[in-house]
Design a protein around this motif. Structure first.
Motif, mmCIF file in Angstrom:
data_model
loop_
_atom_site.group_PDB
_atom_site.id
_atom_site.type_symbol
_atom_site.label_atom_id
_atom_site.label_comp_id
_atom_site.label_asym_id
_atom_site.label_seq_id
_atom_site.Cartn_x
_atom_site.Cartn_y
_atom_site.Cartn_z
ATOM 1 N N HIS A 80 -7.320 -24.198 -15.938
ATOM 2 C CA HIS A 80 -8.427 -23.885 -16.845
ATOM 3 C C HIS A 80 -8.249 -22.491 -17.424
ATOM 4 O O HIS A 80 -8.332 -22.280 -18.632
ATOM 5 C CB HIS A 80 -9.739 -23.983 -16.058
ATOM 6 C CG HIS A 80 -10.974 -23.673 -16.843
ATOM 7 N ND1 HIS A 80 -11.815 -24.631 -17.357
ATOM 8 C CD2 HIS A 80 -11.501 -22.470 -17.216
ATOM 9 C CE1 HIS A 80 -12.815 -24.045 -17.992
ATOM 10 N NE2 HIS A 80 -12.653 -22.734 -17.937
ATOM 11 N N HIS A 84 -7.386 -20.555 -21.396
ATOM 12 C CA HIS A 84 -8.049 -19.371 -21.954
ATOM 13 C C HIS A 84 -7.038 -18.289 -22.290
ATOM 14 O O HIS A 84 -7.062 -17.706 -23.374
ATOM 15 C CB HIS A 84 -9.067 -18.794 -20.967
ATOM 16 C CG HIS A 84 -10.315 -19.591 -20.821
ATOM 17 N ND1 HIS A 84 -10.970 -20.176 -21.878
ATOM 18 C CD2 HIS A 84 -11.045 -19.896 -19.712
ATOM 19 C CE1 HIS A 84 -12.051 -20.786 -21.442
ATOM 20 N NE2 HIS A 84 -12.109 -20.629 -20.133
ATOM 21 N N GLU A 99 -14.704 -22.731 -24.116
ATOM 22 C CA GLU A 99 -14.710 -23.533 -22.895
ATOM 23 C C GLU A 99 -14.270 -24.971 -23.149
ATOM 24 O O GLU A 99 -13.692 -25.605 -22.278
ATOM 25 C CB GLU A 99 -16.107 -23.507 -22.260
ATOM 26 C CG GLU A 99 -16.516 -22.136 -21.728
ATOM 27 C CD GLU A 99 -15.551 -21.583 -20.704
ATOM 28 O OE1 GLU A 99 -15.404 -20.352 -20.637
ATOM 29 O OE2 GLU A 99 -14.875 -22.374 -19.995
ATOM 30 N N ALA A 102 -10.551 -25.530 -22.651
ATOM 31 C CA ALA A 102 -10.186 -25.265 -21.250
ATOM 32 C C ALA A 102 -10.637 -26.404 -20.345
ATOM 33 O O ALA A 102 -9.944 -26.768 -19.398
ATOM 34 C CB ALA A 102 -10.789 -23.947 -20.798
ATOM 35 N N TYR A 133 -14.394 -17.487 -18.648
ATOM 36 C CA TYR A 133 -14.130 -17.734 -17.227
ATOM 37 C C TYR A 133 -14.238 -19.202 -16.880
ATOM 38 O O TYR A 133 -14.590 -19.990 -17.762
ATOM 39 C CB TYR A 133 -15.015 -16.905 -16.316
ATOM 40 C CG TYR A 133 -16.477 -16.859 -16.687
ATOM 41 C CD1 TYR A 133 -16.966 -15.883 -17.550
ATOM 42 C CD2 TYR A 133 -17.359 -17.822 -16.220
ATOM 43 C CE1 TYR A 133 -18.304 -15.841 -17.888
ATOM 44 C CE2 TYR A 133 -18.699 -17.768 -16.569
ATOM 45 C CZ TYR A 133 -19.177 -16.769 -17.387
ATOM 46 O OH TYR A 133 -20.494 -16.735 -17.699
HETATM 47 ZN ZN ZN Z 1 -13.637 -21.327 -18.845
#
Ligand code: ZN
Length: 133
Positions: A80, A84, A99, A102, A133
């Motif tokens: 993931h 990014h 996101e 990812a 994140y």
């Molecule tokens: Zn993420």
């Protein structure tokens, strides 16, 4: 790749797999060479090692994070975070587009736990936040 000396699951041949994944991600999104960052991974051995990470490195509730092409993650969130990091020079689109790839291109950050829309609703997903994140 930075690994703990006692991380028995880390091995140099993983670098070839990571290079192949990066080439696939950049090829899929047609990312020109000028926008392909060099990638550095600080690999955390396990959950306990991740929990002991320096404060402020990532958001408190994060399972991994990225600063430019440098990612900090244990193995199960690595893919993931790699997406990014690979797309970190493409700009700062809304969170949905940060996101989305990812999550869409990899298994959910943690097996069995699908990404959920925050209580802030869709507006937050269309915000151009900076956290990845
Ligand atoms: Zn993420």
């Amino acid at each position: 790749m930075h690994v703990r000396p006692d991380d028995e699951f880390a091995c140099p041949s993983q670098l070839d797999e990571i290079e192949a994944d990066l080439a696939a991600i950049w090829g899929y999104f047609e990312i020109p060479a000028t926008e392909r960052p060099s990638i550095e991974w600080y690999r955390f051995r396990d959950d306990a090692d991740w929990a002991a990470k320096p404060s402020g490195l990532c958001a408190d509730d994060a399972a991994g994070c990225v600063h430019g092409g440098t990612l900090y993650a244990p193995l199960d969130t690595f893919e993931h975070e790699l997406v990014h990091a690979a797309l970190s020079r493409v700009g700062s689109p809304p969170q949905l587009f940060v996101e989305g790839p990812a999550v869409g291109l990899t298994c959910s950050p943690r097996e069995g736990r699908l990404a959920t829309v925050s209580s802030d609703g869709w507006a937050a997903l269309l915000d151009t936040g900076t956290n990845q994140y």
